[in-house]
Motif scaffolding. Structure first.
Motif, PDB file in Angstrom:
ATOM      1  N   GLU A 109       0.820  -1.214   0.000  1.00  0.00           N
ATOM      2  CA  GLU A 109       0.000   0.000   0.000  1.00  0.00           C
ATOM      3  C   GLU A 109       0.849   1.258   0.000  1.00  0.00           C
ATOM      4  O   GLU A 109       0.597   2.188  -0.776  1.00  0.00           O
ATOM      5  CB  GLU A 109      -0.907  -0.028   1.235  1.00  0.00           C
ATOM      6  CG  GLU A 109      -1.754   1.206   1.428  1.00  0.00           C
ATOM      7  CD  GLU A 109      -2.562   1.127   2.708  1.00  0.00           C
ATOM      8  OE1 GLU A 109      -3.013   2.180   3.199  1.00  0.00           O
ATOM      9  OE2 GLU A 109      -2.758   0.008   3.229  1.00  0.00           O
ATOM     10  N   ALA A 182      -4.376  -5.388   0.304  1.00  0.00           N
ATOM     11  CA  ALA A 182      -3.962  -3.987   0.165  1.00  0.00           C
ATOM     12  C   ALA A 182      -4.528  -3.316  -1.071  1.00  0.00           C
ATOM     13  O   ALA A 182      -4.396  -2.087  -1.210  1.00  0.00           O
ATOM     14  CB  ALA A 182      -2.435  -3.902   0.120  1.00  0.00           C
ATOM     15  N   SER A 185      -6.981  -0.255  -0.584  1.00  0.00           N
ATOM     16  CA  SER A 185      -6.290   0.847   0.092  1.00  0.00           C
ATOM     17  C   SER A 185      -5.168   1.406  -0.778  1.00  0.00           C
ATOM     18  O   SER A 185      -4.918   2.616  -0.766  1.00  0.00           O
ATOM     19  CB  SER A 185      -5.714   0.357   1.430  1.00  0.00           C
ATOM     20  OG  SER A 185      -6.744  -0.095   2.285  1.00  0.00           O
ATOM     21  N   TYR A 188      -6.597   3.905  -3.128  1.00  0.00           N
ATOM     22  CA  TYR A 188      -6.905   5.173  -2.463  1.00  0.00           C
ATOM     23  C   TYR A 188      -5.635   5.967  -2.162  1.00  0.00           C
ATOM     24  O   TYR A 188      -5.604   7.196  -2.313  1.00  0.00           O
ATOM     25  CB  TYR A 188      -7.670   4.913  -1.169  1.00  0.00           C
ATOM     26  CG  TYR A 188      -9.125   4.603  -1.368  1.00  0.00           C
ATOM     27  CD1 TYR A 188      -9.992   5.535  -1.941  1.00  0.00           C
ATOM     28  CD2 TYR A 188      -9.656   3.369  -0.978  1.00  0.00           C
ATOM     29  CE1 TYR A 188     -11.323   5.258  -2.124  1.00  0.00           C
ATOM     30  CE2 TYR A 188     -10.997   3.082  -1.168  1.00  0.00           C
ATOM     31  CZ  TYR A 188     -11.829   4.020  -1.742  1.00  0.00           C
ATOM     32  OH  TYR A 188     -13.158   3.734  -1.926  1.00  0.00           O
ATOM     33  N   PHE A 235      -4.114   8.515   6.302  1.00  0.00           N
ATOM     34  CA  PHE A 235      -4.892   7.393   5.772  1.00  0.00           C
ATOM     35  C   PHE A 235      -4.219   6.058   6.087  1.00  0.00           C
ATOM     36  O   PHE A 235      -4.879   5.115   6.536  1.00  0.00           O
ATOM     37  CB  PHE A 235      -5.070   7.547   4.260  1.00  0.00           C
ATOM     38  CG  PHE A 235      -5.838   6.420   3.633  1.00  0.00           C
ATOM     39  CD1 PHE A 235      -7.223   6.443   3.615  1.00  0.00           C
ATOM     40  CD2 PHE A 235      -5.172   5.345   3.063  1.00  0.00           C
ATOM     41  CE1 PHE A 235      -7.937   5.403   3.050  1.00  0.00           C
ATOM     42  CE2 PHE A 235      -5.877   4.305   2.496  1.00  0.00           C
ATOM     43  CZ  PHE A 235      -7.259   4.328   2.477  1.00  0.00           C
ATOM     44  N   ILE A 236      -2.915   5.972   5.851  1.00  0.00           N
ATOM     45  CA  ILE A 236      -2.212   4.709   6.084  1.00  0.00           C
ATOM     46  C   ILE A 236      -2.239   4.345   7.563  1.00  0.00           C
ATOM     47  O   ILE A 236      -2.430   3.174   7.932  1.00  0.00           O
ATOM     48  CB  ILE A 236      -0.762   4.794   5.562  1.00  0.00           C
ATOM     49  CG1 ILE A 236      -0.761   4.935   4.035  1.00  0.00           C
ATOM     50  CG2 ILE A 236       0.031   3.561   5.979  1.00  0.00           C
ATOM     51  CD1 ILE A 236       0.623   5.108   3.430  1.00  0.00           C
ATOM     52  N   ASP A 239      -5.462   3.029   8.420  1.00  0.00           N
ATOM     53  CA  ASP A 239      -5.726   1.788   7.694  1.00  0.00           C
ATOM     54  C   ASP A 239      -5.007   0.597   8.302  1.00  0.00           C
ATOM     55  O   ASP A 239      -5.385  -0.543   8.044  1.00  0.00           O
ATOM     56  CB  ASP A 239      -5.306   1.957   6.228  1.00  0.00           C
ATOM     57  CG  ASP A 239      -6.009   0.976   5.316  1.00  0.00           C
ATOM     58  OD1 ASP A 239      -7.236   0.787   5.485  1.00  0.00           O
ATOM     59  OD2 ASP A 239      -5.359   0.400   4.429  1.00  0.00           O
ATOM     60  N   THR A 242      -7.380  -1.091  10.478  1.00  0.00           N
ATOM     61  CA  THR A 242      -8.426  -1.671   9.633  1.00  0.00           C
ATOM     62  C   THR A 242      -7.945  -2.944   8.962  1.00  0.00           C
ATOM     63  O   THR A 242      -8.674  -3.944   8.886  1.00  0.00           O
ATOM     64  CB  THR A 242      -8.873  -0.659   8.562  1.00  0.00           C
ATOM     65  OG1 THR A 242      -9.289   0.548   9.199  1.00  0.00           O
ATOM     66  CG2 THR A 242     -10.012  -1.214   7.731  1.00  0.00           C
ATOM     67  N   LEU A 243      -6.709  -2.948   8.469  1.00  0.00           N
ATOM     68  CA  LEU A 243      -6.166  -4.128   7.810  1.00  0.00           C
ATOM     69  C   LEU A 243      -6.030  -5.300   8.783  1.00  0.00           C
ATOM     70  O   LEU A 243      -6.297  -6.444   8.429  1.00  0.00           O
ATOM     71  CB  LEU A 243      -4.791  -3.809   7.205  1.00  0.00           C
ATOM     72  CG  LEU A 243      -4.773  -2.879   5.985  1.00  0.00           C
ATOM     73  CD1 LEU A 243      -3.341  -2.593   5.562  1.00  0.00           C
ATOM     74  CD2 LEU A 243      -5.551  -3.490   4.829  1.00  0.00           C
TER      75      LEU A 243
END
Length: 307
Positions: A109, A182, A185, A188, A235-236, A239, A242-243
């Motif tokens: 990602e 990934a 994401s 994005y 964002f990362i 995330d 979330t991942l």
């Protein structure tokens, strides 16, 4: 900075309590009797059912059950499932698999997404820009379940490049599922980086750097990219949690014995202690990585300070 970090850590307490209670309540509301389901086609004796329901506090009201669970949790006891196995043992066994999967996914990602976004941003409306926009739109539009099966069939069965099931080949087993996890994401990140870089390329400080005669690479890496990475890092960072918690589909398709698969199995079996214990841990990871992102803001942009 120290006071800010301490304040954020204190705020995790009510967040963890609220999240764990909501999950506990949702598991409690599931229809069916998990104790009777243990017997399968052969019903358990009423005395055994009564003993197990008393042992796991299933006859108590929701609030009482949750209070007992939190009391055990404060003593380091995550509880046991209906087969007598410690929830902490399940977490210790499954968590390393999910961490490996998440690490591979985050690398894909961050590296591919940022590079693709930078190349598209500095050549806006060019060929690479159009390729990134079209490919990212396609990837985001495809459900991860479909993407997982297609990648497994094409790159695993037809081409034979990657293993399609299990973790028998070490880190190499996580390459294909990590890329699938990934994919959304990554798209994005690429689009977010592209937009941020394109905007900063028109900023006054970038034009000033060009007017001073600085090399193009220095202008992009030192001046443009550093400021463009702030929304990307946000964002990362969000995330990552979330991942780690959202790998249920990927782990199921590729038969990976990770946390996501454990949550799926626990929900089906109504193993409330397992679900709440794992989800509470995932919430903590999510909060922690968001705190790390906030601290990184001050590194990326010296103008940002926390009182």
């Amino acid at each position: 900075m120290g006071r800010y970090v301490a304040r954020r850590l204190l705020l995790t307490i009510p967040v963890l309590i609220g999240a764990s209670f909501l999950i506990f309540a949702m598991v409690y509301a599931l229809p069916g009797d998990p104790i009777r389901a243990l017997g399968g086609d052969r019903p358990l004796a009423p005395a055994v059912v009564a003993q197990l329901r008393d042992e796991y506090n299933l006859d108590d009201p929701l609030v009482v059950q949750y209070a007992k669970y939190v009391g055990d949790l404060l003593q380091g006891d995550f509880g046991t499932d209906f087969r007598g196995r410690e929830v902490l043992d399940t977490i210790e066994q499954r968590l390393p698999v999910t961490i490996q999967l998440a690490v591979v996914a985050i690398l894909f990602e961050a590296v591919i997404g940022i590079i693709a976004g930078v190349l598209a941003g500095i050549r806006r409306n060019g060929f690479l820009d159009n390729v990134v926009l079209v490919s990212s739109t396609i990837v985001v539009s495809v459900p991860i379940l479909v993407l997982a099966f297609v990648a497994q069939f094409v790159f695993g069965l037809q081409l034979g490049w990657f293993p399609i099931s299990g973790i028998g080949e070490g880190w190499y087993s996580f390459v294909l599922p990590g890329l699938v996890l990934a994919a959304g994401s990554l798209a994005y990140v690429a689009r977010l980086t592209r937009t941020s870089v394109a905007e900063n390329m028109r900023a006054d400080y970038v034009r000033t750097a060009k007017a001073k005669g600085l090399p193009r690479r220095t202008v992009i890496v030192r001046h443009t990219l550093r400021n463009s990475l702030i929304p990307v890092v946000t964002f990362i960072g969000a995330d990552i949690g979330t991942l780690m918690g959202g790998a249920i589909v990927t782990e199921s398709v590729f038969n990976l014995p990770g946390i996501g698969r454990a949550i799926f199995d626990a929900v089906r079996a109504q193993e409330g202690a397992v679900v709440v214990g794992i989800v509470t841990l995932m919430v903590f990871f999510f909060i922690f990585f968001n705190l790390v992102v906030d601290v990184l803001y001050a590194v990326l942009d010296p103008r940002i300070r926390y009182d």
